[in-house]
Every structure is written in structure tokens, then in C-alpha cells.
Design a protein around this motif. Structure first.
Motif, PDB file in Angstrom:
ATOM      1  N   THR A   1       0.809  -1.220   0.000  1.00 35.45           N
ATOM      2  CA  THR A   1       0.000   0.000   0.000  1.00 35.45           C
ATOM      3  C   THR A   1       0.844   1.272   0.000  1.00 35.45           C
ATOM      4  O   THR A   1       0.423   2.285  -0.557  1.00 35.45           O
ATOM      5  CB  THR A   1      -0.970   0.009   1.197  1.00 35.45           C
ATOM      6  OG1 THR A   1      -0.246  -0.179   2.423  1.00 35.45           O
ATOM      7  CG2 THR A   1      -2.025  -1.074   1.060  1.00 35.45           C
ATOM      8  N   MET A   2       2.038   1.242   0.617  1.00 36.96           N
ATOM      9  CA  MET A   2       2.828   2.481   0.606  1.00 36.96           C
ATOM     10  C   MET A   2       3.230   2.864  -0.807  1.00 36.96           C
ATOM     11  O   MET A   2       3.377   4.045  -1.118  1.00 36.96           O
ATOM     12  CB  MET A   2       4.063   2.352   1.501  1.00 36.96           C
ATOM     13  CG  MET A   2       5.206   1.565   0.924  1.00 36.96           C
ATOM     14  SD  MET A   2       6.764   1.815   1.816  1.00 36.96           S
ATOM     15  CE  MET A   2       6.509   0.813   3.262  1.00 36.96           C
ATOM     16  N   THR A   3       3.376   1.865  -1.693  1.00 35.19           N
ATOM     17  CA  THR A   3       3.776   2.186  -3.068  1.00 35.19           C
ATOM     18  C   THR A   3       2.657   2.855  -3.847  1.00 35.19           C
ATOM     19  O   THR A   3       2.914   3.489  -4.872  1.00 35.19           O
ATOM     20  CB  THR A   3       4.231   0.930  -3.823  1.00 35.19           C
ATOM     21  OG1 THR A   3       3.107   0.097  -4.119  1.00 35.19           O
ATOM     22  CG2 THR A   3       5.262   0.146  -3.030  1.00 35.19           C
ATOM     23  N   CYS A   4       1.425   2.721  -3.375  1.00 35.37           N
ATOM     24  CA  CYS A   4       0.301   3.320  -4.098  1.00 35.37           C
ATOM     25  C   CYS A   4       0.350   4.842  -4.071  1.00 35.37           C
ATOM     26  O   CYS A   4      -0.223   5.502  -4.946  1.00 35.37           O
ATOM     27  CB  CYS A   4      -1.024   2.827  -3.522  1.00 35.37           C
ATOM     28  SG  CYS A   4      -1.327   1.063  -3.739  1.00 35.37           S
ATOM     29  N   ALA A   5       1.012   5.412  -3.073  1.00 30.80           N
ATOM     30  CA  ALA A   5       1.152   6.867  -3.005  1.00 30.80           C
ATOM     31  C   ALA A   5       2.314   7.356  -3.852  1.00 30.80           C
ATOM     32  O   ALA A   5       2.506   8.565  -3.985  1.00 30.80           O
ATOM     33  CB  ALA A   5       1.340   7.303  -1.555  1.00 30.80           C
ATOM     34  N   MET A   6       3.104   6.433  -4.395  1.00 34.96           N
ATOM     35  CA  MET A   6       4.234   6.807  -5.245  1.00 34.96           C
ATOM     36  C   MET A   6       3.739   6.935  -6.682  1.00 34.96           C
ATOM     37  O   MET A   6       2.725   6.365  -7.067  1.00 34.96           O
ATOM     38  CB  MET A   6       5.353   5.774  -5.091  1.00 34.96           C
ATOM     39  CG  MET A   6       5.810   5.656  -3.637  1.00 34.96           C
ATOM     40  SD  MET A   6       7.042   4.354  -3.344  1.00 34.96           S
ATOM     41  CE  MET A   6       6.990   4.245  -1.543  1.00 34.96           C
ATOM     42  N   ASP A   7       4.451   7.709  -7.476  1.00 35.60           N
ATOM     43  CA  ASP A   7       3.953   8.049  -8.808  1.00 35.60           C
ATOM     44  C   ASP A   7       4.048   6.892  -9.794  1.00 35.60           C
ATOM     45  O   ASP A   7       3.150   6.682 -10.610  1.00 35.60           O
ATOM     46  CB  ASP A   7       4.746   9.235  -9.360  1.00 35.60           C
ATOM     47  CG  ASP A   7       4.671  10.451  -8.451  1.00 35.60           C
ATOM     48  OD1 ASP A   7       3.616  10.661  -7.829  1.00 35.60           O
ATOM     49  OD2 ASP A   7       5.667  11.185  -8.363  1.00 35.60           O
TER      50      ASP A   7
END
Length: 295
Positions: free
Chosen positions: A136-142
């Protein structure tokens, strides 16, 4: 090359304007802890303020990206204070109250809000297992690039909790509602190729080619680009795309074009006419236009 000795759960390495943030608990498969959350939140705020940082690449040490929350911790493994009985009103009116920040607010959400607020492009180089908060943290990455060894899972249903890290906002915007729900309902572990086909991952690479590919893409975002333009583009896309009408986007874009045309825009036009690389001088830390932030 710039390194930082101030972190214990992550590493900071800045080279040629590309900052690499490495989740650094390899013996624990980089499992997530409240300390890692605090350090990531601080690191992204620091990256926003540091004009020597052009873009951020996030990866993991060793064979994993992040195997999820460290479930071996004593007490509440999510770092929450179980004596509290918070309400939505508490989360609104006491958002910055330390008792709420450290006892109630989701640690992953604190990290992804810092990523969301970042003025620099953020890329995930998913080098291995990325499960739970690791996904889930990668979902905020572009942009997300993955090794062919990566395995990704939104596994919350298997342990009886709900998605976190603001992923119920980010994930449907990336892959669509039906795909997001399928992944969350099944809680399956998918391959990197599954994630690419589903729209979460941009590209899949052999393990030894992952970071070079991420750095090459990051340089395409950074080289000969105005940091102010990039920072505004990032926030305009995330925030305007969430509006229910195009008119608010028109207002923000109008101000954006107006003010950037007075600064780096002049240099950009001159460079284009002279057929030379631009020399942009505006800084995201100090030269954002007066309407920013507009939210």
C-alpha cells in the motif's frame, strides 16, 4: 554522493539529484515498524525541502521490499494505544494531537500523506516481496517498477483488518474499482507480471536491472526540468483529478500558467528558441508561486 547516518530503519543516499530511500531491515525482510514510519515520514518532508533532491526512488535492502507490518512486536503490533476509544471527530479536531498521532493514526497513512505532499517525483523499485503496508505504501508513489522476483499482496482480509496507508483512496485511482476490490477481497499474493497486467506496476525487470531502470526513468523526470513546474504538476494531477468538476482545475491551471510564465517559463521559451538546454533557476523550496498551496 550524500549519505545520512541519522536513520536506523532506512537509508538515505543522494547521488546526481536522485535520492534513494532504502527500507533497511533486511534480516526482518524490511518489515514495517513505528520507527520506520517516523523515519519515512521525516525523510519525505526532508526531501521536499532539499533542493538538491530532484526525484526519489524507494527500494528495499536484501531480498525483500517490505514484508508488511512487523507482527512480532510486543503489545499492539500496529503501534496503537488500545486504551483510547477515538471518534472521527477526534481524527478531525485533534489531528495533530500527539496522543492521536502516535496512539490512533495509522502509521502507514502518516507515511503516504508525507509522500502525497512531497514536491518531488517518487518512484518505487519493488525488488522483492511487498505485502500489506509494503504494497500500500507504493500506491502513493507516482510510478512502480518491479523485479521479476517481486510478489505483491493486499492481504488485510487474511488477518482480519482493513486496508491502510490511504490505499482506499489511491488504489482504485490507479487500477480501477473492480480490480482494487478483487485484490482486496481475495488477499492473494500476485506476481510482478500480474501486477503489471492489473495496472499497478509500470514494468517488470530482471533483478539486476531494476534499479538502473528506475534511475534512468527518474533522470527523465529531473534532467532539464523546472523543479517548480514538476512540483506543481505533481500536486495538480493528484488534487485536480479528485475534483467532481473541471472548473476548479481550470482555476488552478490558470494561476499555474500565469506565475510559471513569469519565471522559469521565460527561460524555457528562450532555450527552446535558441535550441539549447534550459537553465532553470527557480527552487521548489523557496520559489513556489503565491497561490501554492491552494488547498
Amino acid at each position: 554522493m550524500t549519505t545520512s547516518p541519522t536513520y536506523t530503519a532506512i537509508d538515505w543516499l543522494l547521488e546526481d539529484r536522485i535520492l534513494t530511500i532504502t527500507l533497511n531491515r533486511p534480516d526482518q525482510l524490511n518489515s514495517f515498524t513505528p520507527t520506520m514510519a517516523d523515519e519515512l515520514e521525516a525523510a519525505f518532508h526532508r526531501a521536499s525541502a532539499d533542493d538538491s533532491v530532484g526525484a526519489v526512488v524507494v527500494t528495499g535492502a536484501g531480498r525483500a521490499f517490505c514484508a508488511g507490518m512487523d507482527l512480532s512486536a510486543e503489545g499492539n503490533v500496529f503501534g496503537l494505544e488500545e486504551s483510547q476509544r477515538p471518534t472521527l471527530t477526534d481524527l478531525v479536531e485533534r489531528h495533530d494531537d500527539p496522543a492521536i498521532v502516535h496512539g490512533v493514526r495509522d502509521t502507514g497513512g502518516r507515511v503516504t500523506l508525507a509522500i502525497h505532499a512531497c514536491t518531488k517525483p517518487v518512484l518505487a523499485a519493488i525488488n522483492g516481496p511487498a505485502v500489506g503496508i509494503g504494497a500500500t505504501m507504493t500506491c502513493a508513489m507516482d510510478i512502480r517498477l518491479a523485479s521479476d522476483r517481486a510478489r505483491i499482496g493486499f492481504v488485510f482480509g487474511k488477518i482480519g483488518i482493513v486496508p491502510e496507508a490511504c490505499s482506499t483512496w489511491f488504489l482504485p485511482r490507479i487500477v480501477g474499482m473492480a480490480q482494487a476490490l478483487e485484490w482486496l477481497y481475495t488477499a492473494d499474493i500476485m506476481t510482478a507480471e500480474d501486477a503489471r497486467v492489473g495496472g499497478l506496476v509500470r514494468s517488470v525487470h530482471p533483478a539486476d536491472e531494476l534499479l538502473p531502470a528506475a534511475y534512468a526513468l527518474a533522470h527523465r523526470f529531473v534532467d532539464d526540468r523546472s523543479p517548480v513546474s514538476t512540483a506543481l504538476i505533481r500536486q495538480m494531477i493528484y488534487r485536480n483529478s479528485a475534483q467532481d468538476d473541471p472548473l476548479p482545475a481550470h482555476r488552478v491551471e490558470s494561476l499555474g500558467v500565469f506565475y510559471t510564465s513569469l519565471a522559469d517559463g521565460k527561460e524555457g521559451v528562450q532555450a527552446f528558441l535558441a535550441k539549447r538546454p534550459p537553465n532553470f533557476t527557480a527552487r521548489a523550496s523557496s520559489d513556489m508561486p503565491p497561490f501554492y498551496p491552494w488547498w
